[in-house]
Scaffold this active site. Structure first.
Site, PDB file in Angstrom:
ATOM      1  N   GLU A  38      34.000  -8.240 -30.570  1.00 59.92           N
ATOM      2  CA  GLU A  38      34.288  -8.457 -29.134  1.00 59.92           C
ATOM      3  C   GLU A  38      35.937  -7.608 -29.460  1.00 59.92           C
ATOM      4  OE1 GLU A  38      33.838  -9.751 -25.952  1.00 59.92           O
ATOM      5  OE2 GLU A  38      35.897  -9.522 -26.437  1.00 59.92           O
ATOM      6  N   THR A  46      35.578 -13.102 -20.014  1.00 57.43           N
ATOM      7  CA  THR A  46      35.741 -13.163 -18.468  1.00 57.43           C
ATOM      8  C   THR A  46      35.861 -14.795 -18.095  1.00 57.43           C
ATOM      9  OG1 THR A  46      34.518 -11.150 -18.019  1.00 57.43           O
ATOM     10  CG2 THR A  46      35.837 -12.648 -16.302  1.00 57.43           C
ATOM     11  N   HIS A 449      22.596 -46.336  -6.125  1.00 58.44           N
ATOM     12  CA  HIS A 449      23.166 -46.030  -4.755  1.00 58.44           C
ATOM     13  C   HIS A 449      24.963 -47.116  -4.974  1.00 58.44           C
ATOM     14  CE1 HIS A 449      24.573 -48.024  -0.275  1.00 58.44           C
ATOM     15  NE2 HIS A 449      24.926 -48.570  -0.624  1.00 58.44           N
TER      16      HIS A 449
HETATM   17  C1  LIG Z   1      38.281 -16.033 -11.883  1.00 58.26           C
HETATM   18  C2  LIG Z   1      36.713 -15.774 -11.561  1.00 58.26           C
HETATM   19  C3  LIG Z   1      35.509 -17.078 -12.228  1.00 58.26           C
HETATM   20  C4  LIG Z   1      34.466 -16.977 -12.186  1.00 58.26           C
HETATM   21  N1  LIG Z   1      33.608 -18.661 -12.025  1.00 58.26           N
HETATM   22  C5  LIG Z   1      32.571 -18.804 -12.036  1.00 58.26           C
HETATM   23  C6  LIG Z   1      32.204 -19.979 -12.490  1.00 58.26           C
HETATM   24  O1  LIG Z   1      32.977 -20.747 -11.669  1.00 58.26           O
HETATM   25  N2  LIG Z   1      31.055 -19.320 -12.888  1.00 58.26           N
HETATM   26  C7  LIG Z   1      30.347 -18.739 -13.212  1.00 58.26           C
HETATM   27  O2  LIG Z   1      28.763 -18.647 -13.484  1.00 58.26           O
HETATM   28  N3  LIG Z   1      30.659 -17.341 -13.371  1.00 58.26           N
HETATM   29  C8  LIG Z   1      32.030 -17.440 -12.711  1.00 58.26           C
HETATM   30  N4  LIG Z   1      33.017 -16.816 -12.667  1.00 58.26           N
HETATM   31  C9  LIG Z   1      31.478 -14.689 -13.223  1.00 58.26           C
HETATM   32  C10 LIG Z   1      32.182 -15.129 -15.111  1.00 58.26           C
HETATM   33  O3  LIG Z   1      32.968 -15.190 -15.314  1.00 58.26           O
HETATM   34  C11 LIG Z   1      30.618 -13.879 -15.298  1.00 58.26           C
HETATM   35  O4  LIG Z   1      29.693 -14.164 -15.077  1.00 58.26           O
HETATM   36  C12 LIG Z   1      30.478 -14.386 -17.000  1.00 58.26           C
HETATM   37  O5  LIG Z   1      31.539 -14.412 -17.148  1.00 58.26           O
HETATM   38  C13 LIG Z   1      29.753 -12.875 -17.279  1.00 58.26           C
HETATM   39  O6  LIG Z   1      29.241 -13.363 -18.986  1.00 58.26           O
HETATM   40  P1  LIG Z   1      28.560 -11.177 -20.185  1.00 58.26           P
HETATM   41  O7  LIG Z   1      28.830 -12.206 -21.245  1.00 58.26           O
HETATM   42  O8  LIG Z   1      27.650 -10.918 -18.811  1.00 58.26           O
HETATM   43  O9  LIG Z   1      30.172 -10.590 -19.626  1.00 58.26           O
HETATM   44  P2  LIG Z   1      31.661 -11.300 -19.917  1.00 58.26           P
HETATM   45  O10 LIG Z   1      31.950 -12.622 -19.898  1.00 58.26           O
HETATM   46  O11 LIG Z   1      32.246 -10.770 -19.513  1.00 58.26           O
HETATM   47  O12 LIG Z   1      31.967 -10.971 -21.562  1.00 58.26           O
HETATM   48  C14 LIG Z   1      31.791  -9.601 -21.850  1.00 58.26           C
HETATM   49  C15 LIG Z   1      32.701  -9.311 -23.091  1.00 58.26           C
HETATM   50  O13 LIG Z   1      32.805  -7.958 -23.422  1.00 58.26           O
HETATM   51  C16 LIG Z   1      33.496  -7.496 -24.179  1.00 58.26           C
HETATM   52  N5  LIG Z   1      33.179  -5.994 -24.251  1.00 58.26           N
HETATM   53  C17 LIG Z   1      33.233  -5.469 -23.575  1.00 58.26           C
HETATM   54  N6  LIG Z   1      32.671  -3.917 -24.129  1.00 58.26           N
HETATM   55  C18 LIG Z   1      33.075  -4.038 -25.438  1.00 58.26           C
HETATM   56  C19 LIG Z   1      32.925  -2.980 -26.270  1.00 58.26           C
HETATM   57  N7  LIG Z   1      32.682  -2.458 -26.290  1.00 58.26           N
HETATM   58  N8  LIG Z   1      33.509  -4.099 -27.623  1.00 58.26           N
HETATM   59  C20 LIG Z   1      33.733  -5.021 -27.875  1.00 58.26           C
HETATM   60  N9  LIG Z   1      33.811  -6.116 -26.637  1.00 58.26           N
HETATM   61  C21 LIG Z   1      33.648  -5.599 -25.420  1.00 58.26           C
HETATM   62  C22 LIG Z   1      35.006  -8.170 -23.317  1.00 58.26           C
HETATM   63  O14 LIG Z   1      36.238  -8.024 -23.633  1.00 58.26           O
HETATM   64  C23 LIG Z   1      34.284  -9.019 -22.616  1.00 58.26           C
HETATM   65  O15 LIG Z   1      34.843 -10.686 -23.605  1.00 58.26           O
HETATM   66  C24 LIG Z   1      34.197 -15.691 -12.420  1.00 58.26           C
HETATM   67  C25 LIG Z   1      34.682 -15.519 -12.942  1.00 58.26           C
HETATM   68  C26 LIG Z   1      36.340 -14.834 -12.369  1.00 58.26           C
HETATM   69  C27 LIG Z   1      36.757 -12.865 -12.503  1.00 58.26           C
END
Ligand SMILES: Cc1cc2nc3c(=O)[nH]c(=O)nc-3n(C[C@H](O)[C@H](O)[C@H](O)COP(=O)(O)OP(=O)(O)OC[C@H]3O[C@@H](n4cnc5c(N)ncnc54)[C@H](O)[C@@H]3O)c2cc1C
Length: 470
Positions: A38, A46, A449
């Site tokens: 990470e 995110t 209920h």
């Molecule tokens: C404001 C907001 C509100 C949201 N609310 C919701 C919600 O209520 N419910 C819901 O289901 N979803 C919600 N989402 C969407 C949700 O955050 C994402 O769908 C989810 O985080 C995706 O998970 P992921 O593991 O695929 O990627 P991410 O959570 O984006 O994690 C990817 C990680 O990889 C790391 N990374 C990237 N490239 C590299 C690299 N080369 N080397 C090392 N690390 C790297 C990044 O730093 C990051 O920490 C929301 C998003 C936002 C922006």
């Protein structure tokens, strides 16, 4: 942790979001030796750092603030709330810190090596990690999982500028309530964060290219939802595109045009939130070293999570499917089970969507529009919260539940809820549909209920026309 560079892992996961950290946990549970890479200082991606969790913290706090301001007096509680935004942000940040620390604990518990730094694939079976100071470590592994997530999509002609033209992360940290917040994009993120700042006192205008809010949402729900938000004070400029932005010391002036073409006009605000969607993040990932090419929109394609390169898998926002934390989590469990030789599987038709506004919107399965387009013969039951006793008692009568079922088999095909705690209620619909249940199964299940869940049951009864409470 043993020296990360001196061993061969079963799996190295790049990205510590809901996709990555859940994959790491499942790997640990199944006895696979895993490393999680990470680039952020904290785990959780995110979702925990700048997405789901901080946005829900602000939604919760701002909902209470508005309730104290507007609703308490009506039920006999007389208070005059004063906003302390610094404390509201602190409470949010404290919760986020506790959650991200919790993930660190889960990594230790499941014997996952966490390697902090930027991960780059360096050919088959190799991930090079560059730590903050520039030191590099190469991890050898049998499998690589790409879980690098997504980032906000910028809007051409509207450059981000600190504090004035912001993305969702900027909207989670605004130091003061804007007078006029313009939100570009009437999707989940724009409407949730727009609601937060409206409740805290901002005038909010939402500009949307399409004619309907909440892309992908059932049409009937979208109409009621937009009406509800308008009643709360949000202004909508639908069917409108933003073609440019001019910032000055007073704020931002946007140039707008009708989406179908026509005369341009301007709209002034002091802050503009660009919330037109998210795009996959693969910057600097070294995909070329294993011959993987993202598609035209930047997503890495997969076949049961396999990329085109042997031993390289992909999950979460960076691949196809809804960009949601729980979808990334489902992918994570399935990909590890497949790597471990088990039958991992995700049913993407049953990934629910929730918008955590007040009231909430939640749905799972097909919309009426999709069923009509596919020529499916369906029946529909609908029940208003205005006729649900718990909703009435709580003065939360806006909205309804709609159940769509196959006309021949009665199998539930879609459930759409606009109303109080829709996000909690939808789980019951997910479970019913995962079991291939019928509307009659729901209708003949005793519900407690007085609860809002009775509205779900009554809507299911409505499919066969025997709703009892309306
Ligand atoms: C404001 C907001 C509100 C949201 N609310 C919701 C919600 O209520 N419910 C819901 O289901 N979803 C919600 N989402 C969407 C949700 O955050 C994402 O769908 C989810 O985080 C995706 O998970 P992921 O593991 O695929 O990627 P991410 O959570 O984006 O994690 C990817 C990680 O990889 C790391 N990374 C990237 N490239 C590299 C690299 N080369 N080397 C090392 N690390 C790297 C990044 O730093 C990051 O920490 C929301 C998003 C936002 C922006």
């Amino acid at each position: 942790m043993a020296d990360a560079a001196s061993q061969t892992y079963d799996v190295v996961i790049i990205g510590g979001g809901p996709g990555g950290y859940n994959a790491a946990i499942r790997a640990g549970q199944l006895g696979l030796k895993a490393a999680l890479v990470e680039k952020r200082a904290t785990l959780g991606g995110t979702c925990l750092n700048v997405g789901c969790m901080p946005s829900k913290a602000l939604l919760h706090a701002s909902e209470l603030y508005e309730a104290a301001n507007v609703e308490f007096a009506g039920i006999g509680i007389e208070v005059k709330p004063k906003l302390n935004l610094t404390q509201m942000h602190k409470a949010k940040d404290d919760s986020v810190e506790a959650l991200t620390k919790g993930i660190e604990f889960l990594m230790k518990k499941n014997k996952v090596d966490v390697v902090k730094g930027f991960g780059r694939i360096a050919g088959a079976g190799k991930v090079e990690v560059e730590a903050e100071g520039g030191a590099k470590t190469t991890l050898a592994t049998k499998n690589i999982i790409i879980a690098t997530g997504s980032e906000p999509t910028p809007l051409p002609g509207v450059a981000f500028e600190d504090g004035k033209v912001i993305d969702s992360t900027g909207a989670l940290f605004l130091p003061k309530v804007p007078k006029h917040l313009i939100v570009i994009g009437a999707g989940v993120i724009g409407l949730e964060l727009g609601s937060v700042w409206r409740r805290l006192g901002a005038q909010v205008t939402v500009v949307e290219f399409l004619d309907k809010v909440g892309a992908g949402m059932d049409g009937e729900v979208a109409t009621a939802f937009q009406r509800g938000l308008t009643k709360q004070g949000m202004t909508f400029r639908m069917g409108t595109k933003v073609t440019g932005a001019q910032t000055s010391k007073d704020g931002v002036e946007l140039t707008l045009e009708p989406a179908k073409g026509g005369a341009a006009e301007t709209l002034k605000g002091d802050v503009v939130l660009v919330a037109i969607g998210r795009r996959p993040y693969t910057q600097g990932l070294g995909l070329e070293t294993v011959g993987v090419t993202p598609d035209a929109r930047g997503f890495i394609a997969n076949d049961h999570f396999k990329t085109s390169a042997p031993g390289v898998w992909v999950i979460g926002d960076v691949t196809h499917g809804p960009m949601l934390a729980h979808k990334a989590e489902e992918d994570a469990v399935a990909v590890i089970e497949l790597i471990a030789g088990k039958p991992g599987h995700v049913d993407y038709d049953l990934v629910p969507s929730v918008i955590y506004t007040g009231p909430e919107v939640a749905w799972v399965g097909k919309t009426e529009e999709a069923l009509k387009a596919a020529g499916v013969n369906y029946k529909k039951g609908k029940f208003p919260f205005a006729a649900n006793s718990r909703a009435k008692i709580n003065h939360e009568t806006d909205g309804f539940v709609k159940v769509l079922a196959d006309a021949a088999t009665d199998k539930v095909l879609g459930v759409h809820i606009y109303g109080p705690q829709a996000g909690e209620l939808i789980g019951e619909a997910c479970m019913t549909m995962a079991f291939g249940g019928s509307s009659e199964d729901i209708a003949r299940t005793c519900h407690p209920h007085p609860t809002r869940s009775e509205a779900f049951r009554q809507a299911a009864m409505g499919v066969e026309g025997w709703t009892m409470q309306a």
